[in-house]
Write an enzyme that holds these catalytic residues in place. Structure first.
Site, PDB file in Angstrom:
ATOM      1  CG  ASP A   1     -29.668  40.039  -8.336  1.00  0.00           C
ATOM      2  OD1 ASP A   1     -28.763  40.044  -9.187  1.00  0.00           O
ATOM      3  OD2 ASP A   1     -30.247  41.079  -7.950  1.00  0.00           O
TER       4      ASP A   1
ATOM      5  CG  ASN B   1     -25.450  41.744 -17.779  1.00  0.00           C
ATOM      6  OD1 ASN B   1     -25.898  41.319 -18.842  1.00  0.00           O
ATOM      7  ND2 ASN B   1     -26.192  41.808 -16.681  1.00  0.00           N
TER       8      ASN B   1
ATOM      9  N   GLY C   1     -25.126  46.579 -19.410  1.00  0.00           N
ATOM     10  CA  GLY C   1     -25.772  46.869 -18.136  1.00  0.00           C
ATOM     11  C   GLY C   1     -24.994  46.386 -16.933  1.00  0.00           C
TER      12      GLY C   1
ATOM     13  CB  SER D   1     -24.724  47.575 -12.064  1.00  0.00           C
ATOM     14  OG  SER D   1     -25.180  46.342 -11.556  1.00  0.00           O
TER      15      SER D   1
ATOM     16  CG  HIS E   1     -21.905  39.306 -11.377  1.00  0.00           C
ATOM     17  ND1 HIS E   1     -21.092  40.421 -11.470  1.00  0.00           N
ATOM     18  CD2 HIS E   1     -23.110  39.693 -11.837  1.00  0.00           C
ATOM     19  CE1 HIS E   1     -21.786  41.440 -11.946  1.00  0.00           C
ATOM     20  NE2 HIS E   1     -23.021  41.023 -12.193  1.00  0.00           N
TER      21      HIS E   1
ATOM     22  CG  HIS F   1     -26.980  37.830 -13.749  1.00  0.00           C
ATOM     23  ND1 HIS F   1     -27.696  38.667 -12.905  1.00  0.00           N
ATOM     24  CD2 HIS F   1     -25.941  38.577 -14.211  1.00  0.00           C
ATOM     25  CE1 HIS F   1     -27.104  39.855 -12.873  1.00  0.00           C
ATOM     26  NE2 HIS F   1     -26.051  39.831 -13.657  1.00  0.00           N
TER      27      HIS F   1
HETATM   28  P1  DGP Z   1     -24.838  43.291 -13.324  1.00  0.00           P
HETATM   29  O1  DGP Z   1     -25.825  44.275 -13.850  1.00  0.00           O
HETATM   30  O2  DGP Z   1     -24.654  42.129 -14.280  1.00  0.00           O
HETATM   31  O3  DGP Z   1     -23.530  43.924 -12.905  1.00  0.00           O
HETATM   32  O4  DGP Z   1     -25.534  42.662 -12.050  1.00  0.00           O
HETATM   33  C1  DGP Z   1     -25.285  43.046 -10.734  1.00  0.00           C
HETATM   34  C2  DGP Z   1     -26.331  42.394  -9.898  1.00  0.00           C
HETATM   35  O5  DGP Z   1     -25.907  42.436  -8.558  1.00  0.00           O
HETATM   36  C3  DGP Z   1     -27.706  43.054  -9.949  1.00  0.00           C
HETATM   37  O6  DGP Z   1     -28.634  42.130 -10.513  1.00  0.00           O
HETATM   38  C4  DGP Z   1     -28.044  43.365  -8.519  1.00  0.00           C
HETATM   39  C5  DGP Z   1     -27.035  42.556  -7.730  1.00  0.00           C
HETATM   40  N1  DGP Z   1     -26.586  43.188  -6.513  1.00  0.00           N
HETATM   41  C6  DGP Z   1     -26.032  44.422  -6.396  1.00  0.00           C
HETATM   42  N2  DGP Z   1     -25.728  44.662  -5.118  1.00  0.00           N
HETATM   43  C7  DGP Z   1     -26.099  43.567  -4.404  1.00  0.00           C
HETATM   44  C8  DGP Z   1     -26.033  43.220  -3.032  1.00  0.00           C
HETATM   45  O7  DGP Z   1     -25.569  43.976  -2.178  1.00  0.00           O
HETATM   46  N3  DGP Z   1     -26.524  42.000  -2.667  1.00  0.00           N
HETATM   47  C9  DGP Z   1     -27.029  41.131  -3.595  1.00  0.00           C
HETATM   48  N4  DGP Z   1     -27.482  39.956  -3.127  1.00  0.00           N
HETATM   49  N5  DGP Z   1     -27.092  41.421  -4.907  1.00  0.00           N
HETATM   50  C10 DGP Z   1     -26.635  42.631  -5.296  1.00  0.00           C
END
Ligand code: DGP
Length: 112
Positions: free
Chosen positions: A28, A85, A91, A93, A98, A100
């Site tokens: 992440d 999520n 939350g 985003s 995905h 975590h």
């Molecule tokens: P969520 O809040 O569950 O939708 O998590 C999205 C996650 O994605 C957040 O923890 C940050 C991660 N994330 C967003 N953009 C990028 C990216 O460009 N690269 C990586 N490695 N992670 C990202």
């Protein structure tokens, strides 16, 4: 295309740690724990609420990949958390399902 599709296509960089034909895992960009990995199906399912019966196999696979990566990243014994999520109150985003995988620190419960 979602940001995670772009990562899978190597159009934007990420620290990829595992991949096969169905899914990809990478660190992440904004880690919330010393281990914070995202496990992402290559098929775009926007969120868990949108998953279909036909997604049963990939949904199960994401958890088994989380299990395997927890071992690979050294948190199998200490413990880890797996989070999805789904929707605004959770939350979410990035609208591309995905999982975590978080670990290497004590994680509070209940989550914020
Ligand atoms: P969520 O809040 O569950 O939708 O998590 C999205 C996650 O994605 C957040 O923890 C940050 C991660 N994330 C967003 N953009 C990028 C990216 O460009 N690269 C990586 N490695 N992670 C990202």
């Amino acid at each position: 295309m979602t940001i995670f599709e772009k990562i899978a296509k190597r159009e934007i960089p990420a620290k990829i740690i595992w991949e096969d034909d169905d899914a990809i895992a990478f660190h992440d960009v904004n880690p919330q724990a010393p281990v914070h990995v995202l496990i992402v199906p290559k098929k775009v399912i926007p969120r868990l609420s949108d998953a279909k019966e036909s997604d049963r196999a990939i949904l199960g696979k994401l958890l088994l990949v989380a299990r395997d990566l927890a071992k690979k990243l050294g948190v199998e014994q200490s413990g880890y958390r797996v989070v999805i999520n789904s929707g605004p109150n959770a939350g979410e985003s990035v609208p591309h399902l995905h999982v975590h995988l978080l670990g290497k620190r004590a994680l509070a419960w209940p989550p914020g």
